[in-house]
Design a protein around this motif. Structure first.
Motif, mmCIF file in Angstrom:
data_model
loop_
_atom_site.group_PDB
_atom_site.id
_atom_site.type_symbol
_atom_site.label_atom_id
_atom_site.label_comp_id
_atom_site.label_asym_id
_atom_site.label_seq_id
_atom_site.Cartn_x
_atom_site.Cartn_y
_atom_site.Cartn_z
ATOM 1 N N THR A 1 0.825 -1.192 0.000
ATOM 2 C CA THR A 1 0.000 0.000 0.000
ATOM 3 C C THR A 1 0.866 1.251 0.000
ATOM 4 O OG1 THR A 1 -1.914 1.044 1.063
ATOM 5 C CG2 THR A 1 -0.189 0.209 2.514
ATOM 6 N N GLY B 1 -3.068 -0.760 -3.555
ATOM 7 C CA GLY B 1 -4.033 0.287 -3.247
ATOM 8 C C GLY B 1 -3.368 1.480 -2.610
ATOM 9 N N THR C 1 -8.459 3.243 -1.807
ATOM 10 C CA THR C 1 -8.843 3.002 -3.182
ATOM 11 C C THR C 1 -7.977 1.902 -3.761
ATOM 12 O OG1 THR C 1 -9.266 4.040 -5.334
ATOM 13 C CG2 THR C 1 -7.279 4.723 -4.185
ATOM 14 N N THR C 2 -8.597 1.018 -4.545
ATOM 15 C CA THR C 2 -7.882 -0.103 -5.164
ATOM 16 C C THR C 2 -7.309 0.320 -6.499
ATOM 17 O OG1 THR C 2 -9.389 -1.678 -4.095
ATOM 18 C CG2 THR C 2 -8.104 -2.477 -5.976
#
Length: 216
Positions: free
Chosen positions: A111, A147, A213-214
């Motif tokens: 991430t 993400g 958010t992906t």
């Protein structure tokens, strides 16, 4: 958290010339600090004071701090450049979320944190923030992130609306008690990254909503 400096200012006219979004240069620590000082108060709740803002800026957003951020290989700093004037910027930080409560709220790995997303008040409504956001997500993709996560102060309604329009979903409340230190860099030590305290912390990281958010 992210922080988005988009609250409480009038929109720019649609005729404003679109800026170029690019990576910040190593020699732009001073203009980035000026931009940060001008935009940081926009993300702060009404209960904060100018003294709170000034204390936070002095402890976290000086040219020395930005020189450290620019030299940190885990960070990406992007700027919106309008004919040589920096009118907005974002900062992304790759790696594990630095607070346990945030890590628990962020399900995706690897991430990247969208730590900052700010635009000068006179440029609001002209597409600058959207262009910065799109470029920031692309930068996260180049790091093979699954993400991007960010945090927004609960009172910053304009920023929350912007992130929803940008496809960020899944808001969870979290108390984030400070900031990760910048990576060390060669040469004289920069000013320390002091943990925010009291209402100053509330401007940026206190009781924030964490959203994810992906990346596809």
């Amino acid at each position: 958290m992210t922080t988005a400096g988009t609250a409480g200012a009038p929109d720019a006219p649609a005729t404003a010339a679109p800026p170029v979004v690019r990576r910040a240069r190593a020699d732009e620590a001073a203009p980035l600090a000026d931009l940060a000082a001008a935009t940081f108060p926009l993300a702060c709740p009404p209960s904060s004071t100018p003294e709170d803002h000034a204390a936070f800026i002095a402890g976290n957003l000086t040219p020395e701090h930005f020189a450290t951020y620019l030299a940190d290989p885990t960070r990406d700093l992007l700027v919106a450049d309008a004919d040589g004037e920096l009118v907005g910027y974002t900062m992304l930080v790759a790696g594990e979320p630095y607070a346990a409560e945030v890590a628990a709220a962020v399900p995706l790995r690897p991430t990247v944190e969208l730590s900052k997303c700010y635009v000068l008040p006179g440029r609001h409504g002209g597409g600058v923030a959207g262009a910065l956001m799109a470029a920031s997500l692309d930068a996260a993709r180049t790091r093979d992130a699954a993400g991007v996560w960010l945090g927004v102060n609960g009172e910053n309604l304009r920023a929350q609306a912007f992130y929803r329009r940008s496809g960020v979903r899944g808001r969870r409340r979290a108390h984030v008690p400070g900031r990760r230190p910048a990576a060390p860099r060669p040469g004289p030590a920069p000013a320390p990254l002091a943990p925010p305290a009291g209402r100053v912390e509330g401007c940026d990281r206190h009781a924030v909503g964490v959203s994810v958010t992906t990346l596809h």
